[in-house]
Scaffold this motif. Sequence first.
Motif, PDB file in Angstrom:
ATOM      1  N   VAL A 225     -26.889  -3.714 -25.704  1.00  0.00           N
ATOM      2  CA  VAL A 225     -25.525  -3.262 -25.468  1.00  0.00           C
ATOM      3  C   VAL A 225     -25.398  -1.768 -25.772  1.00  0.00           C
ATOM      4  CG1 VAL A 225     -23.160  -3.511 -26.237  1.00  0.00           C
ATOM      5  CG2 VAL A 225     -24.546  -5.529 -25.821  1.00  0.00           C
ATOM      6  N   ASN A 229     -24.490   1.218 -23.020  1.00  0.00           N
ATOM      7  CA  ASN A 229     -23.287   2.029 -23.223  1.00  0.00           C
ATOM      8  C   ASN A 229     -23.567   3.445 -23.694  1.00  0.00           C
ATOM      9  OD1 ASN A 229     -21.899  -0.220 -22.523  1.00  0.00           O
ATOM     10  ND2 ASN A 229     -21.342  -0.791 -24.591  1.00  0.00           N
ATOM     11  N   GLN A 270     -19.742  -1.770 -15.294  1.00  0.00           N
ATOM     12  CA  GLN A 270     -20.412  -1.569 -16.572  1.00  0.00           C
ATOM     13  C   GLN A 270     -19.943  -2.603 -17.588  1.00  0.00           C
ATOM     14  OE1 GLN A 270     -19.726   2.212 -18.453  1.00  0.00           O
ATOM     15  NE2 GLN A 270     -21.125   1.750 -20.123  1.00  0.00           N
ATOM     16  N   MET A 275     -20.760  -7.224 -20.986  1.00  0.00           N
ATOM     17  CA  MET A 275     -20.229  -8.471 -21.502  1.00  0.00           C
ATOM     18  C   MET A 275     -21.173  -9.644 -21.261  1.00  0.00           C
ATOM     19  SD  MET A 275     -17.548  -7.988 -23.195  1.00  0.00           S
ATOM     20  CE  MET A 275     -18.133  -6.417 -23.774  1.00  0.00           C
ATOM     21  N   VAL A 282     -22.650 -13.183 -28.990  1.00  0.00           N
ATOM     22  CA  VAL A 282     -21.568 -13.892 -29.646  1.00  0.00           C
ATOM     23  C   VAL A 282     -21.934 -15.361 -29.827  1.00  0.00           C
ATOM     24  CG1 VAL A 282     -19.248 -14.714 -29.266  1.00  0.00           C
ATOM     25  CG2 VAL A 282     -19.779 -12.319 -28.937  1.00  0.00           C
TER      26      VAL A 282
ATOM     27  N   SER B 110     -12.882 -15.052 -33.162  1.00  0.00           N
ATOM     28  CA  SER B 110     -14.053 -14.306 -33.631  1.00  0.00           C
ATOM     29  C   SER B 110     -14.885 -13.827 -32.456  1.00  0.00           C
ATOM     30  CB  SER B 110     -14.870 -15.111 -34.629  1.00  0.00           C
ATOM     31  OG  SER B 110     -15.037 -16.420 -34.193  1.00  0.00           O
ATOM     32  N   LEU B 111     -14.875 -14.610 -31.370  1.00  0.00           N
ATOM     33  CA  LEU B 111     -15.497 -14.130 -30.125  1.00  0.00           C
ATOM     34  C   LEU B 111     -14.882 -12.802 -29.714  1.00  0.00           C
ATOM     35  CD1 LEU B 111     -15.545 -17.215 -27.719  1.00  0.00           C
ATOM     36  CD2 LEU B 111     -17.482 -16.003 -28.642  1.00  0.00           C
ATOM     37  N   TYR B 112     -13.559 -12.819 -29.771  1.00  0.00           N
ATOM     38  CA  TYR B 112     -12.815 -11.644 -29.327  1.00  0.00           C
ATOM     39  C   TYR B 112     -13.139 -10.422 -30.191  1.00  0.00           C
ATOM     40  CZ  TYR B 112      -8.606  -8.744 -29.407  1.00  0.00           C
ATOM     41  OH  TYR B 112      -7.735  -7.694 -29.425  1.00  0.00           O
ATOM     42  N   PHE B 113     -13.182 -10.634 -31.502  1.00  0.00           N
ATOM     43  CA  PHE B 113     -13.487  -9.494 -32.379  1.00  0.00           C
ATOM     44  C   PHE B 113     -14.916  -8.995 -32.175  1.00  0.00           C
ATOM     45  CE2 PHE B 113      -9.631 -10.421 -34.719  1.00  0.00           C
ATOM     46  CZ  PHE B 113      -9.264  -9.157 -35.149  1.00  0.00           C
ATOM     47  N   LEU B 114     -15.830  -9.949 -31.970  1.00  0.00           N
ATOM     48  CA  LEU B 114     -17.228  -9.564 -31.780  1.00  0.00           C
ATOM     49  C   LEU B 114     -17.436  -8.832 -30.462  1.00  0.00           C
ATOM     50  CD1 LEU B 114     -19.552 -12.430 -32.910  1.00  0.00           C
ATOM     51  CD2 LEU B 114     -19.622 -10.044 -33.587  1.00  0.00           C
ATOM     52  N   MET B 115     -16.834  -9.385 -29.414  1.00  0.00           N
ATOM     53  CA  MET B 115     -17.016  -8.790 -28.089  1.00  0.00           C
ATOM     54  C   MET B 115     -16.464  -7.374 -28.044  1.00  0.00           C
ATOM     55  SD  MET B 115     -18.215 -11.090 -25.716  1.00  0.00           S
ATOM     56  CE  MET B 115     -17.491 -11.542 -24.187  1.00  0.00           C
ATOM     57  N   SER B 116     -15.330  -7.195 -28.729  1.00  0.00           N
ATOM     58  CA  SER B 116     -14.688  -5.893 -28.613  1.00  0.00           C
ATOM     59  C   SER B 116     -15.542  -4.799 -29.246  1.00  0.00           C
ATOM     60  CB  SER B 116     -13.299  -5.927 -29.254  1.00  0.00           C
ATOM     61  OG  SER B 116     -13.395  -6.321 -30.591  1.00  0.00           O
ATOM     62  N   GLN B 117     -16.473  -5.217 -30.104  1.00  0.00           N
ATOM     63  CA  GLN B 117     -17.373  -4.259 -30.734  1.00  0.00           C
ATOM     64  C   GLN B 117     -18.338  -3.681 -29.702  1.00  0.00           C
ATOM     65  OE1 GLN B 117     -19.431  -6.294 -33.783  1.00  0.00           O
ATOM     66  NE2 GLN B 117     -21.069  -4.813 -33.855  1.00  0.00           N
ATOM     67  N   MET B 118     -18.494  -4.378 -28.594  1.00  0.00           N
ATOM     68  CA  MET B 118     -19.536  -3.990 -27.648  1.00  0.00           C
ATOM     69  C   MET B 118     -18.972  -3.339 -26.399  1.00  0.00           C
ATOM     70  SD  MET B 118     -22.020  -7.144 -27.939  1.00  0.00           S
ATOM     71  CE  MET B 118     -22.838  -7.394 -29.478  1.00  0.00           C
ATOM     72  N   LEU B 119     -17.692  -3.082 -26.385  1.00  0.00           N
ATOM     73  CA  LEU B 119     -17.112  -2.495 -25.185  1.00  0.00           C
ATOM     74  C   LEU B 119     -17.588  -1.062 -24.991  1.00  0.00           C
ATOM     75  CD1 LEU B 119     -13.495  -3.789 -25.500  1.00  0.00           C
ATOM     76  CD2 LEU B 119     -15.122  -4.352 -23.721  1.00  0.00           C
ATOM     77  N   PRO B 120     -17.904  -0.707 -23.760  1.00  0.00           N
ATOM     78  CA  PRO B 120     -18.322   0.668 -23.496  1.00  0.00           C
ATOM     79  C   PRO B 120     -17.148   1.636 -23.662  1.00  0.00           C
ATOM     80  CG  PRO B 120     -18.551  -0.727 -21.532  1.00  0.00           C
ATOM     81  CD  PRO B 120     -17.889  -1.546 -22.570  1.00  0.00           C
ATOM     82  N   VAL B 150     -10.806   1.544 -32.363  1.00  0.00           N
ATOM     83  CA  VAL B 150     -11.539   0.766 -31.374  1.00  0.00           C
ATOM     84  C   VAL B 150     -12.975   0.546 -31.824  1.00  0.00           C
ATOM     85  CG1 VAL B 150     -12.477   0.811 -29.031  1.00  0.00           C
ATOM     86  CG2 VAL B 150     -10.142   1.535 -29.438  1.00  0.00           C
ATOM     87  N   MET B 153     -12.690  -1.109 -36.128  1.00  0.00           N
ATOM     88  CA  MET B 153     -12.035  -2.369 -36.470  1.00  0.00           C
ATOM     89  C   MET B 153     -12.950  -3.600 -36.382  1.00  0.00           C
ATOM     90  SD  MET B 153      -8.897  -3.299 -37.328  1.00  0.00           S
ATOM     91  CE  MET B 153      -8.443  -4.619 -36.206  1.00  0.00           C
ATOM     92  N   PRO B 154     -13.615  -3.814 -35.248  1.00  0.00           N
ATOM     93  CA  PRO B 154     -14.403  -5.041 -35.142  1.00  0.00           C
ATOM     94  C   PRO B 154     -15.483  -5.126 -36.231  1.00  0.00           C
ATOM     95  CG  PRO B 154     -14.201  -3.989 -33.006  1.00  0.00           C
ATOM     96  CD  PRO B 154     -13.657  -3.029 -34.017  1.00  0.00           C
ATOM     97  N   TRP B 158     -15.880  -7.724 -39.391  1.00  0.00           N
ATOM     98  CA  TRP B 158     -17.093  -8.513 -39.535  1.00  0.00           C
ATOM     99  C   TRP B 158     -17.749  -8.320 -40.895  1.00  0.00           C
ATOM    100  CZ3 TRP B 158     -16.716 -12.230 -36.695  1.00  0.00           C
ATOM    101  CH2 TRP B 158     -17.788 -13.067 -36.416  1.00  0.00           C
TER     102      TRP B 158
END
Lengths: 289, 279, 441
Positions: A225, A229, A270, A275, A282, B110-120, B150, B153-154, B158
Amino acid sequence: MKRLSLSKDEKKALIYLLPGFIVTALLIIYPLYYIITMSFSNNAINQSGFAGIANYTKLFKNPQFSKAIVNTAKFTGFSVAGAYVLGYILALAINRRSIKLKGLWRSLIFISWIIPGVVKATSWKWLFRTDGGMFNHLLQSVGLISSEVPWLTSPKFAMWAIIIVQIWATAPYVMLLMTAGLQQISKELYESADLDGAGFLHKLKYITLPLTKDITFICILMLLVWAINEFSLIWIMTTGGQNTSTLSLLVYNQFKMLNLNMASASAVMQLIVTMFFAAFYVKLTVKED
Amino acid sequence: MNKRVKSIISDALIYIFLAFMVIIILIPLGWVLSTSIKQEVDIFAKPPVWITDNPTLQSYRDVLTGSGIPKAFLNSTIVGFMTVVFSLIFGGSAGYAFARFKFRGKKVLSLYFLMSQMLPLTVLMIPLYYMINDWGLIDTKIGLSIAHLVITMPMVTWMTKGYFQGIPKEIEESASVDGCNTLQTLIRILMPLLKPAIATTGIYAFVSSWNEFALANVLTRTDASRTVPISLSEFSSYFKVDWGDTMAAAAMITIPIVILFMLVQKHFVEGLTAGAVKG
Amino acid sequence: MKKSFKLVALILALVMVAGSFAACKKNDSGKDTADKGQTSNEQKGTEDSKKDDKGSATEQVTIEWWTPNWDEKESREMADEFMAEHPNIKVNLVITEWDTYKNKIMAAISTNNAPQLYTILTTDVAQFAKLGLLSPLDELGAQAGINFDDMLEAALDIASVDGKIYGVPFRHDGSGVWYNVDMLNQVGYNEFPKTWDELITMCEKIKQAGIVEYANAWPLGNQPNAVTRMVQQLYSLGGDVLNKDETECLLDSPEAVQALTNIVENLQNGYASPSSLEMDNTILRDTFGAEKLAFYIGGPFDAGTLESEYPNLNFASAVIPGKDGMGVTTSNGWTIAMAEKTTNKEEAALFLQYLTLPENQARLTDSFPASKTALEYEQFSTKYLKPFAEQLTKSKPEPAYAKWPEMEPIIFNYMQYALSGSMTPEEACKAMTADINAILQ
């Protein structure tokens, strides 16, 4: 079903979760909604006029997009493999029982991860100078190259130069996670293997690797990831020139070209790629809950 | 061969390998420091030399008196502190909820918090820009620190979740028998136990904010909010290509981070691995 | 108990503040699509009421101008002078940088309530204007007293779309040659060669004589700089980038292949420095100043720096050698444009008028002004600038096609392949043509 009735725990949890949830929703979900709407608009600036998938079909036809996909795959694949292997070897070395000053080694190696990305990129850019650059000088003095290599100014080498830097920057993270993972393996397993006269490779194959499988996956997904990115490193070293434009750079450069339709469509692409891997991460991480 | 001799030899080889790796890790930083104390004429010497015969602090003087770095330093510090406070309040309480309570939708959240850590960040950059602009917070320190949530937070959620899980529930339960409610427990019992953890998480958030480039690049305009990475990247742009000054500035923004890290490295390492290893 | 209640209250308050931000956003965007004028009035209204709160009596309006760092000193002076004359207007400056100015301006100018004025490349005007982000200035500018008749038609043309003017140019120039007089004398040249073939002969002589390691260099490390040089070669050879209606790329023409070959061979034959690949225009100028090159193609704006920073340098300028005589330069310049979605446009136009007065253009430009009156000033007919003025008579505007921002990186990318030897110039030209045709469809 009393769907709305909350348990005592749920009431408490709600109070603690709500602020964080709202903040992230505002800063993350809303922007995502925004960029997705943009990508389906005729005029992305005002988000007006539904364009269907026109922006996407245009994007797929654009040769820059397919190049960015290939470059992203190359950069990600090589840098993740390199960082993982190197990081794991470092972890094994530091974790060896007889090695002293473990904490010192660990924190010295960790320095390349901790320094600001802009400094990473700027210092390597300076090392990679062709004419009188220190990197070329070092390689020449140990006889690895005979003439100066134009690291950042030739499409042949630029991507490799950036991959080297990414490995250098992320291998310490692997080392860190893996030392933590290795410490969780009980010593008795190794001791009994020693009694059986098992060699290092045997132990690696049958004890170490299988027992660090989960953390390996987590680690690799994290690296994937990050690589997909990565922006500031490539932006500062080549601005995406010399055939080093990955998806991140494509988004930024399309934005710079005032091409918001394309920028938002590539951003969504992207997002989808990221994701995809994040979902695996996850799945692994949350399974205990 | 004697087993002991064998193990001594392999130990020696490992030490050599580690020393070699540390050298490679430190080369760029070393080269930054080396360049930063060179006279202008020696910077482009061929072949390049590690240690100059005529060291000078002129580049540092230039950076301190004639550049945006000192102001950016101040900005980065303030933005960093605000980010730390915001992310500890919001992320810390979310982490506590994840660690202590059973509730429906926990997995999804927790999925949501984890995923948001990986957003470009390049994806979020454009809409965040418009949003922060609509709030009138473009080119302000508070605007940038909100945007930095952004990235912090995640991970803060964690990390704190991991710390709270590390404290036996019994401690809290005994406190509640004594008549403390949840929040009182949190403040009176847990906080003192978690001091190192809070420090570590805070430093993580601070360093992330200090190092962040992509968002700061679009959200800042003037030296009212420009942070150190932006200030540094402007050193090597169009009209001044002074590598001595650039390297002096790079050294100045890196050294505080490295020192900060060295101070708390033990806890820092535990904190970073906690989330990943314990799940 | 009370303590904990306070904490919850604090958290909730923070959340509500955050929530109200979100609400603000929605209202704004709704109004914007419904009625732009209304929004700006309302925004003005809120600004005024803010001032009332503070109890201030004067109705001061604030405008913002984004100006590049190489113009910073003059920009500040002019802003101060203007504010002294107009106490009711406050001018804020935002200093931009070459590498990032376009991204940052793009982001800023597309928002509601955008900053007012921006210094941008004249060839960028059309792109911003076509997205509806710039104010047409014909009426607004005339009301403020801007004399468009005094502006060079060539510059004003680039700054116009569909007959409407979207920016006021204040600088307009093209390239020329800077050469080291002493080095040329040493190989028997009293003046600079007139044709490309003569130029190559001279390069060979310089190489044989060994007075300097490399005769020249190119700014090939920087995308716009590098592509500009390639396009200049192409124009000099009579070629073009696209056909008239911008539907087909012409970069696989023999002229384009020759243009690229000229640059590639110049390097491969050892005339141009291999460091060219890491250079931009600034490094190139400094290398020439340090007497490591005999000549380079550069801009008139280098005159000042060369004169002040290298007092011992004996240098002169010349026109660019072409196939049979003077070549063709690309021309471009800098323009000040105004955002469409902004407030206080009248005040901004007044400031714009002040900035683009002939005498102020003369101060702000690093080369030539775009005002005909100012162009007559003595400072623009020095021995250094004369050849550049002559060269401008054979010039063609830099490409300003709608798709140019996307085309430029493609051209640059394949130039790099050709320069590194991974492709021949023919292959590189074919590949860039194919890629560009794909995006033109």
